[in-house]
Motif scaffolding. Sequence first.
Motif, PDB file in Angstrom:
ATOM      1  N   ASP A 136      -7.780   8.742 -17.054  1.00  0.00           N
ATOM      2  CA  ASP A 136      -7.680  10.027 -16.378  1.00  0.00           C
ATOM      3  C   ASP A 136      -6.760   9.902 -15.165  1.00  0.00           C
ATOM      4  O   ASP A 136      -6.399  10.910 -14.568  1.00  0.00           O
ATOM      5  CB  ASP A 136      -9.072  10.506 -15.938  1.00  0.00           C
ATOM      6  N   GLY A 137      -6.425   8.677 -14.809  1.00  0.00           N
ATOM      7  CA  GLY A 137      -5.540   8.460 -13.681  1.00  0.00           C
ATOM      8  C   GLY A 137      -5.264   6.984 -13.479  1.00  0.00           C
ATOM      9  O   GLY A 137      -5.963   6.119 -14.017  1.00  0.00           O
ATOM     10  N   TRP A 138      -4.196   6.713 -12.735  1.00  0.00           N
ATOM     11  CA  TRP A 138      -3.817   5.342 -12.400  1.00  0.00           C
ATOM     12  C   TRP A 138      -3.512   5.334 -10.911  1.00  0.00           C
ATOM     13  O   TRP A 138      -2.505   5.899 -10.481  1.00  0.00           O
ATOM     14  CB  TRP A 138      -2.618   4.920 -13.232  1.00  0.00           C
ATOM     15  N   GLU A 139      -4.379   4.737 -10.128  1.00  0.00           N
ATOM     16  CA  GLU A 139      -4.242   4.715  -8.674  1.00  0.00           C
ATOM     17  C   GLU A 139      -3.730   3.354  -8.204  1.00  0.00           C
ATOM     18  O   GLU A 139      -4.491   2.530  -7.703  1.00  0.00           O
ATOM     19  CB  GLU A 139      -5.585   5.058  -8.012  1.00  0.00           C
ATOM     20  N   LYS A 140      -2.426   3.147  -8.352  1.00  0.00           N
ATOM     21  CA  LYS A 140      -1.816   1.886  -7.900  1.00  0.00           C
ATOM     22  C   LYS A 140      -1.955   1.707  -6.397  1.00  0.00           C
ATOM     23  O   LYS A 140      -1.970   0.588  -5.899  1.00  0.00           O
ATOM     24  CB  LYS A 140      -0.325   1.876  -8.249  1.00  0.00           C
ATOM     25  N   GLY A 141      -2.052   2.827  -5.683  1.00  0.00           N
ATOM     26  CA  GLY A 141      -2.097   2.793  -4.225  1.00  0.00           C
ATOM     27  C   GLY A 141      -3.315   2.090  -3.647  1.00  0.00           C
ATOM     28  O   GLY A 141      -3.287   1.651  -2.509  1.00  0.00           O
ATOM     29  N   VAL A 142      -4.394   1.988  -4.423  1.00  0.00           N
ATOM     30  CA  VAL A 142      -5.584   1.290  -3.915  1.00  0.00           C
ATOM     31  C   VAL A 142      -5.673  -0.141  -4.425  1.00  0.00           C
ATOM     32  O   VAL A 142      -6.602  -0.866  -4.090  1.00  0.00           O
ATOM     33  CB  VAL A 142      -6.901   2.040  -4.246  1.00  0.00           C
ATOM     34  N   ALA A 143      -4.707  -0.545  -5.203  1.00  0.00           N
ATOM     35  CA  ALA A 143      -4.679  -1.922  -5.711  1.00  0.00           C
ATOM     36  C   ALA A 143      -4.285  -2.872  -4.584  1.00  0.00           C
ATOM     37  O   ALA A 143      -3.612  -2.475  -3.632  1.00  0.00           O
ATOM     38  CB  ALA A 143      -3.673  -2.035  -6.856  1.00  0.00           C
ATOM     39  N   PRO A 144      -4.693  -4.122  -4.673  1.00  0.00           N
ATOM     40  CA  PRO A 144      -4.232  -5.099  -3.679  1.00  0.00           C
ATOM     41  C   PRO A 144      -2.706  -5.188  -3.676  1.00  0.00           C
ATOM     42  O   PRO A 144      -2.067  -5.010  -4.718  1.00  0.00           O
ATOM     43  CB  PRO A 144      -4.843  -6.422  -4.171  1.00  0.00           C
ATOM     44  N   SER A 145      -2.138  -5.461  -2.521  1.00  0.00           N
ATOM     45  CA  SER A 145      -0.683  -5.615  -2.425  1.00  0.00           C
ATOM     46  C   SER A 145      -0.227  -6.751  -3.340  1.00  0.00           C
ATOM     47  O   SER A 145      -1.012  -7.621  -3.717  1.00  0.00           O
ATOM     48  CB  SER A 145      -0.285  -5.928  -0.980  1.00  0.00           C
ATOM     49  N   ASP A 146       1.048  -6.731  -3.675  1.00  0.00           N
ATOM     50  CA  ASP A 146       1.591  -7.805  -4.513  1.00  0.00           C
ATOM     51  C   ASP A 146       1.379  -9.173  -3.859  1.00  0.00           C
ATOM     52  O   ASP A 146       1.014 -10.135  -4.534  1.00  0.00           O
ATOM     53  CB  ASP A 146       3.082  -7.597  -4.788  1.00  0.00           C
ATOM     54  N   ASP A 147       1.605  -9.244  -2.546  1.00  0.00           N
ATOM     55  CA  ASP A 147       1.415 -10.525  -1.847  1.00  0.00           C
ATOM     56  C   ASP A 147      -0.023 -11.008  -1.951  1.00  0.00           C
ATOM     57  O   ASP A 147      -0.271 -12.188  -2.240  1.00  0.00           O
ATOM     58  CB  ASP A 147       1.811 -10.400  -0.374  1.00  0.00           C
ATOM     59  N   LEU A 148      -0.980 -10.113  -1.756  1.00  0.00           N
ATOM     60  CA  LEU A 148      -2.386 -10.507  -1.828  1.00  0.00           C
ATOM     61  C   LEU A 148      -2.761 -10.888  -3.259  1.00  0.00           C
ATOM     62  O   LEU A 148      -3.437 -11.894  -3.484  1.00  0.00           O
ATOM     63  CB  LEU A 148      -3.283  -9.379  -1.319  1.00  0.00           C
TER      64      LEU A 148
END
Length: 136
Positions: free
Chosen positions: A50-62
Amino acid sequence: MTTKHSVPGDPAERIRIKRIYETAGSEDGHRILIDRLWPRGMSKEHARLDGWEKGVAPSDDLRKWFQHKSERWAEFQERYRAELKEKDSELDALAAIARSGTLTLLYGAADEEHNNAVVLREVLLEREKQRDTGNE
């Protein structure tokens, strides 16, 4: 405290986590992918998002630092929580979904105990508890 737009019940029952490779079910409610990268080998049709919330994913570095190593779990949680403090609007949107029904946070990691969905669910539940007690 519930508002007229809230579904009664325990937020802990309405905010769930599930590995995206598990079969989607009607009990999942709103299925939101919370990883920055698309899960390997998963078709969009099979994911039933229903959605993809990349914004709440850990940063690439983390994400690259953590590498799902259990010995880094405690520090990962701290760092990820710090990143989430800058994501109020995204967290508010997810919380609103959970208030209207079931929210299933989907992740791709093989480790079911040490992943970003576990932390994000805890953060959302803490926010809801603060909201319910009026300590926002």
